[in-house]
Structures are given as C-alpha cells and as structure tokens.
Design an enzyme around this catalytic site. Structure first.
Site, PDB file in Angstrom:
ATOM      1  N   ASN A 109      -9.642 -84.605  55.846  1.00  0.00           N
ATOM      2  CA  ASN A 109     -10.152 -84.459  57.213  1.00  0.00           C
ATOM      3  C   ASN A 109     -10.949 -83.166  57.347  1.00  0.00           C
ATOM      4  O   ASN A 109     -10.632 -82.153  56.707  1.00  0.00           O
ATOM      5  CB  ASN A 109      -9.052 -84.590  58.276  1.00  0.00           C
ATOM      6  CG  ASN A 109      -7.861 -83.670  58.063  1.00  0.00           C
ATOM      7  OD1 ASN A 109      -7.547 -83.274  56.950  1.00  0.00           O
ATOM      8  ND2 ASN A 109      -7.191 -83.345  59.151  1.00  0.00           N
ATOM      9  N   ILE A 110     -11.983 -83.247  58.163  1.00  0.00           N
ATOM     10  CA  ILE A 110     -12.910 -82.127  58.353  1.00  0.00           C
ATOM     11  C   ILE A 110     -13.063 -81.917  59.862  1.00  0.00           C
ATOM     12  O   ILE A 110     -13.665 -82.757  60.539  1.00  0.00           O
ATOM     13  CB  ILE A 110     -14.279 -82.437  57.699  1.00  0.00           C
ATOM     14  CG1 ILE A 110     -14.093 -82.780  56.209  1.00  0.00           C
ATOM     15  CG2 ILE A 110     -15.234 -81.253  57.880  1.00  0.00           C
ATOM     16  CD1 ILE A 110     -15.314 -83.387  55.541  1.00  0.00           C
ATOM     17  N   GLU A 111     -12.473 -80.846  60.351  1.00  0.00           N
ATOM     18  CA  GLU A 111     -12.482 -80.617  61.806  1.00  0.00           C
ATOM     19  C   GLU A 111     -13.726 -79.846  62.238  1.00  0.00           C
ATOM     20  O   GLU A 111     -14.512 -79.377  61.410  1.00  0.00           O
ATOM     21  CB  GLU A 111     -11.186 -79.901  62.204  1.00  0.00           C
ATOM     22  CG  GLU A 111      -9.984 -80.776  61.896  1.00  0.00           C
ATOM     23  CD  GLU A 111      -8.665 -80.241  62.436  1.00  0.00           C
ATOM     24  OE1 GLU A 111      -8.585 -79.050  62.795  1.00  0.00           O
ATOM     25  OE2 GLU A 111      -7.714 -81.049  62.494  1.00  0.00           O
TER      26      GLU A 111
ATOM     27  N   GLU B 214      -9.619 -90.626  55.839  1.00  0.00           N
ATOM     28  CA  GLU B 214      -9.902 -92.007  55.417  1.00  0.00           C
ATOM     29  C   GLU B 214     -11.387 -92.320  55.553  1.00  0.00           C
ATOM     30  O   GLU B 214     -12.010 -92.919  54.684  1.00  0.00           O
ATOM     31  CB  GLU B 214      -9.111 -93.003  56.266  1.00  0.00           C
ATOM     32  CG  GLU B 214      -7.608 -92.832  56.197  1.00  0.00           C
ATOM     33  CD  GLU B 214      -7.057 -91.856  57.239  1.00  0.00           C
ATOM     34  OE1 GLU B 214      -7.695 -90.823  57.507  1.00  0.00           O
ATOM     35  OE2 GLU B 214      -5.975 -92.141  57.770  1.00  0.00           O
TER      36      GLU B 214
ATOM     37  N   CYS C 147     -11.879 -87.999  60.008  1.00  0.00           N
ATOM     38  CA  CYS C 147     -10.591 -88.210  59.340  1.00  0.00           C
ATOM     39  C   CYS C 147     -10.776 -88.344  57.826  1.00  0.00           C
ATOM     40  O   CYS C 147     -11.852 -88.706  57.342  1.00  0.00           O
ATOM     41  CB  CYS C 147      -9.950 -89.495  59.843  1.00  0.00           C
ATOM     42  SG  CYS C 147      -9.341 -89.419  61.526  1.00  0.00           S
TER      43      CYS C 147
ATOM     44  N   CYS D 242      -5.468 -93.617  61.915  1.00  0.00           N
ATOM     45  CA  CYS D 242      -5.794 -93.757  63.341  1.00  0.00           C
ATOM     46  C   CYS D 242      -6.556 -95.061  63.571  1.00  0.00           C
ATOM     47  O   CYS D 242      -7.022 -95.712  62.632  1.00  0.00           O
ATOM     48  CB  CYS D 242      -6.605 -92.554  63.826  1.00  0.00           C
ATOM     49  SG  CYS D 242      -8.361 -92.642  63.437  1.00  0.00           S
TER      50      CYS D 242
HETATM   51  N1  THU Z   1      -6.403 -87.374  60.954  1.00  0.00           N
HETATM   52  C1  THU Z   1      -6.843 -87.966  59.794  1.00  0.00           C
HETATM   53  O1  THU Z   1      -7.498 -87.339  58.969  1.00  0.00           O
HETATM   54  N2  THU Z   1      -6.540 -89.275  59.596  1.00  0.00           N
HETATM   55  C2  THU Z   1      -5.841 -90.043  60.478  1.00  0.00           C
HETATM   56  O2  THU Z   1      -5.797 -91.255  60.328  1.00  0.00           O
HETATM   57  C3  THU Z   1      -5.143 -89.395  61.586  1.00  0.00           C
HETATM   58  C4  THU Z   1      -5.656 -88.058  61.979  1.00  0.00           C
HETATM   59  C5  THU Z   1      -6.743 -85.961  61.182  1.00  0.00           C
HETATM   60  C6  THU Z   1      -7.735 -85.725  62.280  1.00  0.00           C
HETATM   61  C7  THU Z   1      -7.427 -84.314  62.700  1.00  0.00           C
HETATM   62  O3  THU Z   1      -8.145 -83.415  61.859  1.00  0.00           O
HETATM   63  C8  THU Z   1      -5.937 -84.159  62.401  1.00  0.00           C
HETATM   64  O4  THU Z   1      -5.586 -85.226  61.541  1.00  0.00           O
HETATM   65  C9  THU Z   1      -5.060 -84.200  63.640  1.00  0.00           C
HETATM   66  O5  THU Z   1      -5.331 -85.309  64.415  1.00  0.00           O
END
Ligand code: THU
Length: 137
Positions: free
Chosen positions: A42-44, A55, A53, A91
């Site tokens: 994941n890359i915020e 995935e 996310c 998600c």
């Molecule tokens: N996140 C994912 O990378 N995959 C998911 O399916 C659920 C959420 C990440 C997004 C965000 O950076 C962190 O988890 C918290 O929501």
C-alpha cells in the site's frame, strides 16, 4: 502452487509499504496463470484518497506489463508494530478490481497471518453477485 511461497512474497512486499498516516502495512503477491508473481504494497498519500492498496498495486503492475489472467493472490497486513498479524481481507474496491480480471468461482484469495497459517477463499465468496465485464456484454 505452494501458497507458503506466495505468502512469503507478500510478506516481503509488505516491507515496502509507505504508510506515514495509518501505519497499517499491507503486502500482496499476485500469481498469474503462467506462473509469474507480481507483488505490491500500500502507498498512502497526504491527500488520503489517492492512497493505493497493496492488492491494486500488484494488479496494476501486472496488467501494465501485459498480464490478463490470474490464478491467486496472497494478502498479509497489520499495524507496523504488530508482533503477530491477523487476517487482512481485501477492501471492496480491490475486490471489484479482481472482478474485472478474474473468474469469481476460480480465483483464490489467500489471507495469511504467516507462511503456515492462512485461509483460502474464492472471489465469489468474498464478492457474491459481483458486477463485472459479463454484465456489459
Ligand atoms: N489497505 C490495503 O492496502 N489493502 C486493503 O485491502 C485494505 C486497506 C491499506 C490502505 C491504507 O493504506 C491502510 O491499509 C489502512 O486502510
């Protein structure tokens, strides 16, 4: 395919997670039908909504390299400081991206806590009655 190996790759990808805002780190390893593995984390983002996310990072890397057929994805996630990981389900947006490229009754989603402890679901189980390309035909 040895799912322990796929989970291992997801655990490695998780180390690259960029999560200055949530501290929740996710890794994914996507297996193509031809046997190749694409990983993602994941890359915020400071503006929050552009966050990607793990995935989807894996899917977009693979699709951008010409891949269209997928067998399975391993997902691992948890707080950065967590000693043990819990199962981390994908998600809704990521499930929808899977729906675009994967057969719901066949695509395997492996939720791992470790290489030894995991659960396997089909996309159909996690996204029943999903809307996909078939609806637009
Ligand atoms: N996140 C994912 O990378 N995959 C998911 O399916 C659920 C959420 C990440 C997004 C965000 O950076 C962190 O988890 C918290 O929501």
């Amino acid at each position: 395919m040895d799912y322990a190996r796929l989970i291992e790759q997801a655990l490695n990808a998780r180390k690259q997670a960029y999560t200055p805002y949530s501290g929740f780190q996710v890794g994914a390893a996507l297996l193509t039908k031809s046997g190749k593995i694409y990983t993602g984390c994941n890359i915020e983002n400071a503006a929050y909504t552009p966050t990607n996310c793990a995935e989807r990072t894996a899917f977009f890397k693979a699709v951008s390299e010409g891949e269209r057929e997928f067998e399975a994805i391993a997902i691992v996630g948890g707080a950065k400081e967590a000693e043990y990981l819990d199962f981390c389900p994908p998600c809704g947006v990521c499930r929808q991206v899977m729906m675009e490229f994967c057969k719901p009754s066949e695509f395997q989603i492996i939720l791992g806590r470790s290489k030894e402890e995991y659960k396997i679901y089909t996309l159909e189980e996690l996204l029943p009655l999903g809307f996909g390309p078939a609806q637009l035909q």
